[in-house]
Design a protein around this motif. Structure first.
Motif, short mmCIF file in Angstrom:
data_model
loop_
_atom_site.label_atom_id
_atom_site.label_comp_id
_atom_site.label_asym_id
_atom_site.label_seq_id
_atom_site.Cartn_x
_atom_site.Cartn_y
_atom_site.Cartn_z
N PHE A 224 13.95 2.67 -5.23
CA PHE A 224 12.70 2.94 -4.52
C PHE A 224 12.85 2.64 -3.03
CE2 PHE A 224 7.83 2.05 -4.58
CZ PHE A 224 7.59 3.32 -4.07
N SER A 225 13.56 1.58 -2.70
CA SER A 225 13.80 1.23 -1.31
C SER A 225 14.59 2.33 -0.60
CB SER A 225 14.57 -0.09 -1.22
OG SER A 225 14.81 -0.44 0.13
N TYR B 139 0.83 -1.20 0.00
CA TYR B 139 0.00 0.00 0.00
C TYR B 139 0.87 1.26 0.00
CZ TYR B 139 -4.09 -2.88 1.28
OH TYR B 139 -5.10 -3.80 1.29
N ILE B 140 1.92 1.27 0.83
CA ILE B 140 2.81 2.43 0.88
C ILE B 140 3.53 2.59 -0.46
CG2 ILE B 140 4.94 3.35 1.91
CD1 ILE B 140 4.09 2.24 4.57
N LYS B 141 4.00 1.48 -1.00
CA LYS B 141 4.71 1.54 -2.28
C LYS B 141 3.81 2.11 -3.39
CE LYS B 141 7.49 -2.53 -1.12
NZ LYS B 141 7.71 -3.96 -1.39
N ASN B 142 2.62 1.55 -3.51
CA ASN B 142 1.73 1.97 -4.59
C ASN B 142 1.20 3.39 -4.37
OD1 ASN B 142 2.05 -0.44 -5.92
ND2 ASN B 142 0.19 -1.37 -5.12
N ILE C 191 11.25 10.02 -8.61
CA ILE C 191 11.72 9.42 -7.37
C ILE C 191 13.24 9.28 -7.40
CG2 ILE C 191 11.81 7.20 -6.15
CD1 ILE C 191 8.77 7.04 -6.50
N THR C 192 13.79 8.93 -8.54
CA THR C 192 15.25 8.81 -8.67
C THR C 192 15.92 10.15 -8.40
OG1 THR C 192 14.87 7.14 -10.39
CG2 THR C 192 17.12 7.97 -10.13
N GLN C 193 15.39 11.22 -8.96
CA GLN C 193 15.95 12.55 -8.71
C GLN C 193 15.87 12.92 -7.24
OE1 GLN C 193 13.78 14.10 -12.62
NE2 GLN C 193 14.72 15.79 -11.53
N GLN C 194 14.77 12.55 -6.59
CA GLN C 194 14.62 12.87 -5.18
C GLN C 194 15.63 12.11 -4.32
OE1 GLN C 194 10.45 13.31 -3.72
NE2 GLN C 194 9.89 12.88 -5.83
N VAL C 195 15.95 10.86 -4.71
CA VAL C 195 16.98 10.11 -4.01
C VAL C 195 18.33 10.82 -4.13
CG1 VAL C 195 18.36 7.97 -4.05
CG2 VAL C 195 15.85 7.87 -4.16
N ILE C 196 18.65 11.28 -5.33
CA ILE C 196 19.89 12.02 -5.54
C ILE C 196 19.89 13.29 -4.70
CG2 ILE C 196 21.18 13.39 -7.22
CD1 ILE C 196 21.68 10.43 -7.52
N LYS C 197 18.80 14.02 -4.73
CA LYS C 197 18.70 15.29 -4.00
C LYS C 197 18.86 15.08 -2.50
CE LYS C 197 14.64 17.11 -3.76
NZ LYS C 197 13.39 17.79 -4.17
#
Length: 259
Positions: free
Chosen positions: A129-130, A46-49, A90-96
């Motif tokens: 994502f993890s 649920y959190i993932k989706n 999401i990938t950009q946010q991980v980098i940020k």
């Protein structure tokens, strides 16, 4: 920066002291952040989706950036007021969150785009994502969905309901503004409903699940202002741990202390 050792980064985790049952948290010792890393499989679908639906519906199909979103952001940010538009994957946010500074400059944004493309070649989508779900801010000094789930609902991230998961996914856009303990609870409720609508739109949930979640009365745990239960005992245990293992081990390495 070189991303080849990205997964070997040292991510600080807080030490937790529990009561005799091993269930009631007495004291969460941390330096600057409360964070508990969990495996991808220990996070509710649920959190993932819910997160995918509201943050980046094309996450599993794009290569790290979305050119159209970048173009919209650039055009919008040419107006007075600076680089303010969103559109980050999401990938950009991980980098940020993990690699770059928080300053809003075009140079930093370009680095973010380039590094997002590089990260997609190093890690799988699930790994990226993890990382996002484990390290993203959810308000105050709370980082990651495991801590957010425990703080707000007293549950592990794998055990939240659909309605609760939608609240967790609603927060990262503006964690302080949408805080359930702040003055914008009505806006938080509206965004939670938006998350659920998006989940239904992308076929993550059925009409029946959507209706049930919309009608679920979700209650948040009361805010713990002191952060310490049984303070005399808890602080005695902390002193013991610091003397035995050192300050860094206690504040950064995520120890779990049971009786």
């Amino acid at each position: 920066p070189d991303l080849s050792s990205f997964q070997e980064r040292r991510v600080a985790q807080s030490t937790k002291i529990y009561d005799r049952t091993g269930e009631v948290l007495l004291y969460d010792i941390h330096e600057d952040a409360k964070r508990t890393l969990v495996s991808f499989n220990d996070i509710s679908v649920y959190i993932k989706n819910a997160t995918i639906a509201i943050e980046d519906a094309e996450f599993y199909s794009h290569g790290g950036i979305k050119p159209k979103a970048i173009l919209r952001a650039i055009l919008a940010d040419l107006t007075p007021g600076g680089l303010t538009q969103g559109g980050s994957t999401i990938t950009q946010q991980v980098i940020k969150n993990s690699v770059l500074t928080k300053d809003k400059t075009l140079t930093r944004k370009v680095k973010e785009w380039v590094l997002a493309l590089k990260l997609e070649k190093i890690l799988t989508k699930d790994q990226i994502f993890s990382t996002y779900l484990n390290e993203n801010p959810y308000g105050g000094n709370t980082y990651g969905v495991e801590e957010a789930s425990k703080l707000f609902f007293g549950k592990r991230a794998k055990d939240v309901t659909l309605a609760q998961a939608a609240y967790i996914a609603a927060l990262p856009q503006a964690p302080s503004y949408y805080s359930p303990y702040g003055s914008h609870v009505a806006d938080l409720n509206a965004r939670q409903k938006l998350v659920l609508r998006k989940m239904k739109e992308y076929n993550f949930i059925t009409d029946e699940e959507y209706t049930t979640a919309i009608n679920e009365k979700v209650e948040f745990l009361a805010k713990n202002n002191t952060g310490i239960r049984a303070p005399h005992f808890s602080l005695m245990v902390k002193d013991y741990l610091v003397n035995k293992y050192g300050e860094d081990m206690v504040e950064l390495e995520g120890l779990k202390v049971d009786p």
